[in-house]
Scaffold this active site. Structure first.
Site, PDB file in Angstrom:
ATOM      1  N   ASP A 168       0.836  -1.192   0.000  1.00  0.00           N
ATOM      2  CA  ASP A 168       0.000   0.000   0.000  1.00  0.00           C
ATOM      3  C   ASP A 168       0.869   1.238   0.000  1.00  0.00           C
ATOM      4  O   ASP A 168       2.034   1.189   0.396  1.00  0.00           O
ATOM      5  CB  ASP A 168      -0.938   0.013   1.216  1.00  0.00           C
ATOM      6  N   ASP A 187       3.758   2.468  -4.120  1.00  0.00           N
ATOM      7  CA  ASP A 187       2.878   3.260  -4.959  1.00  0.00           C
ATOM      8  C   ASP A 187       2.877   2.602  -6.337  1.00  0.00           C
ATOM      9  O   ASP A 187       3.887   2.598  -7.039  1.00  0.00           O
ATOM     10  CB  ASP A 187       3.396   4.695  -5.052  1.00  0.00           C
ATOM     11  N   VAL A 188       1.744   2.020  -6.726  1.00  0.00           N
ATOM     12  CA  VAL A 188       1.716   1.230  -7.961  1.00  0.00           C
ATOM     13  C   VAL A 188       1.861   2.091  -9.209  1.00  0.00           C
ATOM     14  O   VAL A 188       2.026   1.553 -10.312  1.00  0.00           O
ATOM     15  CB  VAL A 188       0.442   0.367  -8.067  1.00  0.00           C
ATOM     16  N   ASN A 214      -5.457  -4.838  -6.616  1.00  0.00           N
ATOM     17  CA  ASN A 214      -6.636  -4.208  -6.038  1.00  0.00           C
ATOM     18  C   ASN A 214      -6.499  -2.697  -5.868  1.00  0.00           C
ATOM     19  O   ASN A 214      -7.495  -1.995  -5.753  1.00  0.00           O
ATOM     20  CB  ASN A 214      -6.936  -4.857  -4.681  1.00  0.00           C
ATOM     21  N   TYR A 251     -13.652   7.034 -14.154  1.00  0.00           N
ATOM     22  CA  TYR A 251     -13.537   5.810 -13.362  1.00  0.00           C
ATOM     23  C   TYR A 251     -14.035   4.605 -14.153  1.00  0.00           C
ATOM     24  O   TYR A 251     -13.381   3.561 -14.204  1.00  0.00           O
ATOM     25  CB  TYR A 251     -14.329   5.953 -12.064  1.00  0.00           C
ATOM     26  N   LYS A 253     -11.967   1.187 -15.350  1.00  0.00           N
ATOM     27  CA  LYS A 253     -12.362  -0.175 -14.963  1.00  0.00           C
ATOM     28  C   LYS A 253     -12.776  -1.004 -16.179  1.00  0.00           C
ATOM     29  O   LYS A 253     -12.620  -2.231 -16.186  1.00  0.00           O
ATOM     30  CB  LYS A 253     -13.491  -0.117 -13.932  1.00  0.00           C
ATOM     31  N   ALA A 262     -19.440  -0.673  -2.597  1.00  0.00           N
ATOM     32  CA  ALA A 262     -19.111  -1.379  -1.362  1.00  0.00           C
ATOM     33  C   ALA A 262     -18.963  -0.406  -0.201  1.00  0.00           C
ATOM     34  O   ALA A 262     -18.602   0.763  -0.378  1.00  0.00           O
ATOM     35  CB  ALA A 262     -17.826  -2.169  -1.534  1.00  0.00           C
ATOM     36  N   THR A 271     -16.848   0.771   1.968  1.00  0.00           N
ATOM     37  CA  THR A 271     -15.407   0.851   2.194  1.00  0.00           C
ATOM     38  C   THR A 271     -15.018   2.291   2.518  1.00  0.00           C
ATOM     39  O   THR A 271     -15.792   3.227   2.284  1.00  0.00           O
ATOM     40  CB  THR A 271     -14.635   0.407   0.944  1.00  0.00           C
TER      41      THR A 271
END
Length: 232
Positions: A31, A40-41, A67, A132, A136, A165, A167
């Site tokens: 993360d 950091d991806v 994810n 977004y 996706k 969700a 979250t």
């Protein structure tokens, strides 16, 4: 089995780490803050370093759960192209970077699996979610292409497509609205089951797709959305 879960410090990622560990896997949370390994991806060097650290600690890598993701609201009427670029850097290219860095180790695993987090927004038109949804949608297409490419390597690639969700990410989105309570009611009402999805329910789907018990499942995008994509 050794698993990497990006965005693993909260929400769906944290629930996935918890479940994989409960089922006997060595699950490492990656993360940008708060994970087992800082990553950091959107940064190729950090991704490579994170995978190297996992290998140094555990000597193998069998499962990658891509994810990590960010969101945005809005249409293309007044696009913030920098925001679009950031979304694709994290949501799409983040999965590409992580999968690529893990590939040498996954090819050596007899139970190699990649699970991406897509979204119901990839296949169902939602208002104010243009950037977004586009990101996706790219993940959904990428998942199927990767699955086809990696069959000869013995690597399965699948995705989950969650609905809305409960979250921290959704909570932050609601906090930014003019009327958070009304916004929550609208999100709840659009899901046929009449409530938000839980992070734990999505984690069960991820664990199913990642498991060697699902050895015949690849190229699948599993909706976990309370029926939003198909029921009215």
């Amino acid at each position: 089995l050794v698993a990497i879960v990006t965005g693993g410090a909260s929400g769906i990622g944290a629930a996935t780490v918890t479940l994989l560990r409960a089922r006997g896997a060595t699950a490492v949370s990656l993360d940008i803050s708060g994970g087992d390994v800082m990553c950091d991806v959107s940064d190729t060097a950090q991704v490579a370093a994170a995978v190297a650290e996992v290998i140094a600690r555990h000597g193998a890598l069998d499962i990658v759960v891509n994810n990590a993701g960010i969101g945005a609201s809005g249409t293309i009427e007044d696009p913030d192209l920098d925001e679009w670029r950031r979304l694709f850097e994290v949501n799409v290219l983040g999965a590409v970077r992580m999968s690529n860095a893990a590939l040498p180790w996954l090819t050596a695993s007899p139970h190699a699996s990649i699970v991406n987090t897509a979204s119901v927004a990839a296949d169902t038109g939602l208002v104010m979610r243009a950037a977004y949804s586009a990101s996706k949608g790219a993940i959904t297409s990428l998942t199927r292409s990767m699955a086809a490419d990696f069959i000869p390597l013995g690597i399965r690639v699948n995705a989950v497509a969650p609905g809305t969700a409960a979250t921290p990410w959704v909570a932050r989105l609601l906090d930014k609205s003019d009327d958070p309570e009304l916004a929550l009611q609208k999100l709840t009402a659009r899901q046929p089951i009449g409530r938000l999805i839980t992070a734990e329910e999505i984690a069960y789907g991820i664990a199913y797709l990642a498991s060697p018990l699902s050895a015949s499942t690849t190229g699948t995008v599993l909706p976990i959305d309370g029926g939003l994509h198909s029921l009215r």
